[in-house]
Motif scaffolding. Structure first.
Motif, short mmCIF file in Angstrom:
data_model
loop_
_atom_site.label_atom_id
_atom_site.label_comp_id
_atom_site.label_asym_id
_atom_site.label_seq_id
_atom_site.Cartn_x
_atom_site.Cartn_y
_atom_site.Cartn_z
N PRO A 1 0.83 -1.21 0.00
CA PRO A 1 0.00 0.00 0.00
C PRO A 1 0.87 1.26 0.00
O PRO A 1 2.01 1.25 0.48
N ALA A 2 0.33 2.34 -0.54
CA ALA A 2 1.11 3.57 -0.67
C ALA A 2 1.63 4.06 0.68
O ALA A 2 2.78 4.49 0.79
N LEU A 3 0.78 4.00 1.72
CA LEU A 3 1.22 4.46 3.04
C LEU A 3 2.35 3.59 3.59
O LEU A 3 3.26 4.09 4.26
N ALA A 4 2.29 2.31 3.33
CA ALA A 4 3.36 1.43 3.79
C ALA A 4 4.67 1.76 3.08
O ALA A 4 5.74 1.75 3.69
N LYS A 5 4.59 2.04 1.78
CA LYS A 5 5.79 2.44 1.05
C LYS A 5 6.37 3.73 1.60
O LYS A 5 7.58 3.85 1.84
N LEU A 6 5.51 4.74 1.78
CA LEU A 6 5.98 6.03 2.29
C LEU A 6 6.60 5.88 3.67
O LEU A 6 7.62 6.50 3.98
N SER A 7 5.97 5.06 4.50
CA SER A 7 6.50 4.86 5.85
C SER A 7 7.89 4.22 5.80
O SER A 7 8.82 4.65 6.49
N ALA A 8 8.04 3.18 4.96
CA ALA A 8 9.33 2.50 4.86
C ALA A 8 10.40 3.43 4.30
O ALA A 8 11.52 3.48 4.81
N LEU A 9 10.07 4.19 3.26
CA LEU A 9 11.05 5.11 2.68
C LEU A 9 11.40 6.22 3.66
O LEU A 9 12.56 6.63 3.76
N GLY A 10 10.40 6.71 4.38
CA GLY A 10 10.66 7.76 5.36
C GLY A 10 11.57 7.30 6.47
O GLY A 10 12.46 8.04 6.93
N VAL A 11 11.38 6.06 6.93
CA VAL A 11 12.23 5.51 7.97
C VAL A 11 13.68 5.43 7.50
O VAL A 11 14.62 5.79 8.21
N GLN A 12 13.88 4.95 6.26
CA GLN A 12 15.23 4.85 5.74
C GLN A 12 15.87 6.23 5.57
O GLN A 12 17.07 6.40 5.82
N ALA A 13 15.09 7.22 5.14
CA ALA A 13 15.60 8.58 5.02
C ALA A 13 15.98 9.13 6.39
O ALA A 13 17.00 9.81 6.55
N HIS A 14 15.14 8.88 7.39
CA HIS A 14 15.40 9.35 8.74
C HIS A 14 16.70 8.75 9.29
O HIS A 14 17.43 9.41 10.04
N MET A 15 17.00 7.53 8.90
CA MET A 15 18.20 6.85 9.38
C MET A 15 19.43 7.16 8.54
O MET A 15 20.53 6.69 8.84
N GLY A 16 19.25 7.93 7.45
CA GLY A 16 20.39 8.29 6.62
C GLY A 16 20.82 7.23 5.64
O GLY A 16 21.95 7.25 5.16
N LEU A 17 19.91 6.29 5.31
CA LEU A 17 20.26 5.17 4.45
C LEU A 17 19.73 5.30 3.03
O LEU A 17 20.30 4.72 2.10
N LEU A 18 18.65 6.05 2.83
CA LEU A 18 17.94 6.01 1.55
C LEU A 18 18.79 6.50 0.39
O LEU A 18 18.74 5.93 -0.70
N PHE A 19 19.56 7.56 0.59
CA PHE A 19 20.38 8.12 -0.49
C PHE A 19 21.87 8.05 -0.17
O PHE A 19 22.66 8.85 -0.67
#
Length: 495
Positions: A362-380
């Motif tokens: 689901p879109a909210l699950a995707k946004l939540s997972a991506l947001g968590v990775q961004a918050h942890m400094g991993l996404l980019f």
């Protein structure tokens, strides 16, 4: 913000000849809503800023954990020379078991490139920690062992706990939840106040994104730096606030309940090899399927081969299942574009029995997972770390400038001296129209229910403010009564 924005006023000229001099224009009073927002922004900034300082400092320290891990644990995490063909997982797991015969084998993360293979064991005495053995995938040599927390090294775990709860457990988590609950209020409130101030007047709009360097030294220049820097940071601060709240103790529980109500949690792959469905899971669960008491090392190669054939590339984690249940293989690449697909594999036949692709979340699950990775400094990757560090430093500067304004606005003349500036004038709430109260009170109450620490602290602000207002009015009444008695005293004596 300047006190004159809410309390400034001037006395009209009283000359009997209006034409003798032009009338002085009284400073424009802000609307009641703006005055209320200014007072809230002031008190929240003064009282919540210490929590934000701690969160910013600990978050700044956390941004360097990948480099710190490489310095402290490079021998365990990476190999000296990457080979062309890794050894079978069975040999690597056997070597890890020989080096650490105790505990239950719960997961294996095969090494790729320069990364070692991580073989994870759980032990009752470690609680929520695990014991991880690192094996060179090309030679089968054990490189070292660490106590980890769902893949995090001891240094990363220590800094993570410092950021989340100051090593105080559930009690310490209150600080981070208060910070996250108010960060978005302070950020949005500051933007609104700065926009209202800058949208009027010739040549003021350009200073929305650039501080007015022509302003003289003092509170005006400090306010310019405070507000303009905050405007540049606002999007990042809102993301940090939202993602931080999803991990918090009380607001996080409400967020999870909301995902359940909207059926927006991350789908759980079924590990059942019968018709009965397996237990579900969400994006905030760290573990995978229930682990087996023991696992045949040779089975890891069979399960991994089935997952690779099913299209799961890159770094993965293999988790054994209970007897009569499938094993799971999950992609663990958290950098953009993320790879988080998951399959369940029958360990006996090597057949994929179920699949859960990130694209189907689901879109909210995707946004939540991506947001968590961004918050942890991993996404980019490194770019993400630099952005987080810039946000932390910028937030610290904004807070320092805010306190400096409070000090710069202090009275300094005569008997009006004070150590800090006075707060914006109260009374804006009484000036609000009825429709604003009719709409605003339920909305604020709903936000306070969803974010309990925001609601509790806001209620505390209101109670303290009302008490201080009552005490101030009583003091003013006593002073007026005293002055009146003093003025009447000579006349009484004369009689």
């Amino acid at each position: 913000m300047s006190l004159t924005e809410v309390s400034g006023a001037s006395t009209p000229e009283s000359s009997p000849e209006p034409a003798a001099a032009p009338a002085t224009r009284a400073p424009r009073r802000p609307a009641p809503l703006a005055a209320l927002l200014l007072r809230l922004h002031f008190y929240a900034g003064v009282l919540v800023a210490p929590f934000l300082v701690v969160a910013a400092l600990t978050g700044l320290a956390y941004t360097v954990t990948p480099q710190l891990d490489q310095i402290l644990y490079g021998d365990q995490l990476t190999v000296a020379t990457a080979g062309d063909q890794p050894k079978p997982l069975a040999e690597q797991v056997t070597a890890a078991r020989a080096a650490h015969p105790d505990g239950t084998l719960t997961a294996v993360a095969p090494g790729t490139g320069e990364q070692t293979t991580a073989v994870v064991f759980s032990l009752p005495e470690l609680g929520d920690r695990q014991h991880t053995v690192y094996v060179d995938p090309y030679t089968g040599e054990v490189r070292g062992q660490l106590t980890t927390w769902f893949g995090s090294t001891p240094a990363t775990t220590w800094l993570d706990d410092l950021h989340r709860n100051l090593h105080l457990g559930d009690l310490g988590r209150h600080y981070s939840e208060i910070a996250a609950s108010w960060l978005w209020v302070l950020a949005l409130g500051g933007v609104i106040l700065w926009w209202r101030r800058r949208r009027t007047g010739r040549g003021q709009v350009k200073h929305l994104l650039v501080p007015d360097l022509s302003a003289g030294k003092g509170v005006r220049r400090t306010r310019g730096w405070h507000a303009t820097t905050g405007l540049w940071l606002v999007v990042g601060l809102l993301i940090l606030s939202a993602t931080g709240l999803t991990w918090s103790r009380f607001a996080g529980a409400n967020f999870a309940a909301g995902l359940d109500a909207l059926d927006a949690r991350r789908p759980a792959v079924s590990t059942s090899l019968t018709d009965a469905p397996s237990a579900g899971g969400g994006e905030h669960q760290h573990g995978g399927a229930p682990t087996a008491a023991s696992a045949d090392p040779a089975t890891f190669d069979r399960v991994l081969a089935a997952a690779r054939q099913a299209g799961l590339s890159g770094p993965v984690e293999v988790v054994p299942g209970e007897p009569d249940h499938a094993w799971t293989v999950t992609q663990t690449d958290n950098t953009w574009p993320v790879r988080r697909d998951q399959v369940a594999v029958d360990p006996e036949t090597g057949t994929v029995t179920a699949r859960n692709d990130f694209a189907d979340w689901p879109a909210l699950a995707k946004l939540s997972a991506l947001g968590v990775q961004a918050h942890m400094g991993l996404l980019f990757g490194t770019v993400n770390q630099i952005l987080l560090a810039a946000l932390a430093v910028g937030l610290l500067c904004v807070i320092v400038w805010g306190y400096r304004m409070w000090w710069q606005r202090r009275p300094t003349r005569g008997d009006r001296r004070a150590p800090v500036g006075a707060p914006p004038a109260r009374g804006a709430l009484r000036g609000l129209p009825w429709w604003a109260l009719l709409v605003g009170v339920p909305v604020v109450a709903a936000i306070g229910w969803a974010l309990p620490w925001f609601g509790v602290t806001l209620l505390g602000f209101l109670v303290v403010d009302v008490v201080l207002g009552v005490l101030a009015r009583r003091r003013d009444n006593r002073l007026r009564d005293h002055d009146r008695l003093r003025d009447d005293a000579p006349a009484s004596t004369g009689r």
